[in-house]
Design a protein around this motif. Sequence first.
Motif, PDB file in Angstrom:
ATOM      1  N   GLU A 157      -7.219 -29.409 -28.732  1.00  0.00           N
ATOM      2  CA  GLU A 157      -7.396 -28.191 -29.522  1.00  0.00           C
ATOM      3  C   GLU A 157      -6.056 -27.703 -30.054  1.00  0.00           C
ATOM      4  OE1 GLU A 157      -7.335 -24.574 -26.375  1.00  0.00           O
ATOM      5  OE2 GLU A 157      -9.056 -25.911 -26.133  1.00  0.00           O
ATOM      6  N   THR A 160      -3.568 -24.909 -29.652  1.00  0.00           N
ATOM      7  CA  THR A 160      -3.228 -23.895 -28.665  1.00  0.00           C
ATOM      8  C   THR A 160      -2.019 -23.102 -29.134  1.00  0.00           C
ATOM      9  OG1 THR A 160      -4.005 -25.354 -26.894  1.00  0.00           O
ATOM     10  CG2 THR A 160      -2.606 -23.497 -26.251  1.00  0.00           C
ATOM     11  N   THR A 166      -6.609 -26.915 -21.845  1.00  0.00           N
ATOM     12  CA  THR A 166      -6.344 -26.879 -23.294  1.00  0.00           C
ATOM     13  C   THR A 166      -6.339 -28.264 -23.925  1.00  0.00           C
ATOM     14  OG1 THR A 166      -3.959 -26.886 -22.843  1.00  0.00           O
ATOM     15  CG2 THR A 166      -5.016 -24.734 -23.148  1.00  0.00           C
TER      16      THR A 166
END
Length: 478
Positions: free
Chosen positions: A315, A317, A343
């Motif tokens: 992702e 972050t 994450t």
Amino acid sequence: MSTLDPATIFYADTGLDPARTERLVADALNGCDDGELYLQYAVSESFAFDDGRLKAATFDTQKGFGLRGVAGEMTAFAHANELSDAAIARAADTIKVVRDGHGGQSNVSAAPQRTNARRYTDANPLAGVDFARKVALMQQIDAAARARDPRVVQVSASLLGSWSVVEIVRADGHRVRDVRPLVRLNVQIVTERNGRRETGFHGLGGRYLYDELFENQSWEGAIDIALAQALTNLDSVAAPAGEMTVVLGPGWPGILLHEAIGHGLEGDFNRKGTSAFSGRIGERVAAPGVTVVDDGTIDNRRGSLTVDDEGTPTERTVLIEDGILKGYMQDRLNARLMGMAPTGNGRRESFAHAPMPRMTNTFMLGGSEDPGEILRGVKSGIYAKSFGGGQVDITSGKFVFSCTEAYRIENGRLGAPVKGATLIGNGPDVLTRVKAIGNDMALDEGVGICGKGGQSVPAGVGQPTLLIDGLTVGGTAA
């Protein structure tokens, strides 16, 4: 090689059965808080061409598994390059050590979120271009570089490619697969004038097939950049020393951000309280305007993955936003112990290594200022365009980085190139000294390799032009 099917690559000719493997994993991890079976098949090759000749050509195939069990803060890990029920059963005996020693009631972690993302095709880059064409590319690079300038005395080129398929199986039957191509081209040129020799280097690559590297504009561009750096360094003078204003160029200079700041934002160092950023979420840790993100979802980038090596989707972050610390990069173990969410930063070098929190593509977002105006506002200082090696202490954030291409700044203009310049400072402190952020954010060309805990993984960096006030420069000028 081109006919291998990622869906069956671990089960054809190995004796493994998907359903039986799930049962083995469930039995092995019974009583653990977390863990997984990590299966990997990887092929890699490299070609090294030096002074008109092919000096080395390698090809390697690896297949194996790593079995990990986690209970509380304890981890048991076993691996083997044999794919069989018996090998997995033997590895399960190791997992029993942490499971039986845990004592308390297990708190089984939820499986990673599933994703429909499919970042890469199943195509194997190594199979798409034959051996002769790869050697011919190296020959073209050598000949073209020498034809560019009579001062060229040595040309080295290397081509590297790999194709990896991983499958992650959890005790609850959760199963995820990822296909990961990776290619890279390096060009190094040595020039000589009046007995003085200097070197220039440029590399590029990413998670795509070889085709892009074989395009004329790609390898010819690498020659141009490496040659320009080598010729520039022929005119370099001794670097000054002292505390001064430093302007960092866009793109690859983000390696300083990666090393001096990025590692300090990884979950394990912060859970253990050994990072300068530990316990500081919500506090100002950087100058206004500084926003740093880690993003493993950018297509084709060297540090990108569909899922990390624990099966968590990668992702974007946000780590620092407008100077305020927002979070850390997390694997599953440290996220659980810190009461945070993973994450997608659990990474490992291969099946023979346990995962840990690592960066993917870590970079600073651009600002609003024109890079030319930033430079014109500096009366005296150093402009650092490219970096080589460096050293960082994670606990203190102190770093030392050597510049491979740098210039004096004199009255708002680039002056003479300098040789032997090193940047010395403290990562968290440097963040507070950022005085101007350019609007030219760029990612690196795709050559980053990150080392941590004895493991190396591909990573990406990036940043815009940055003005840093009061950074120590180590030089060689008398």
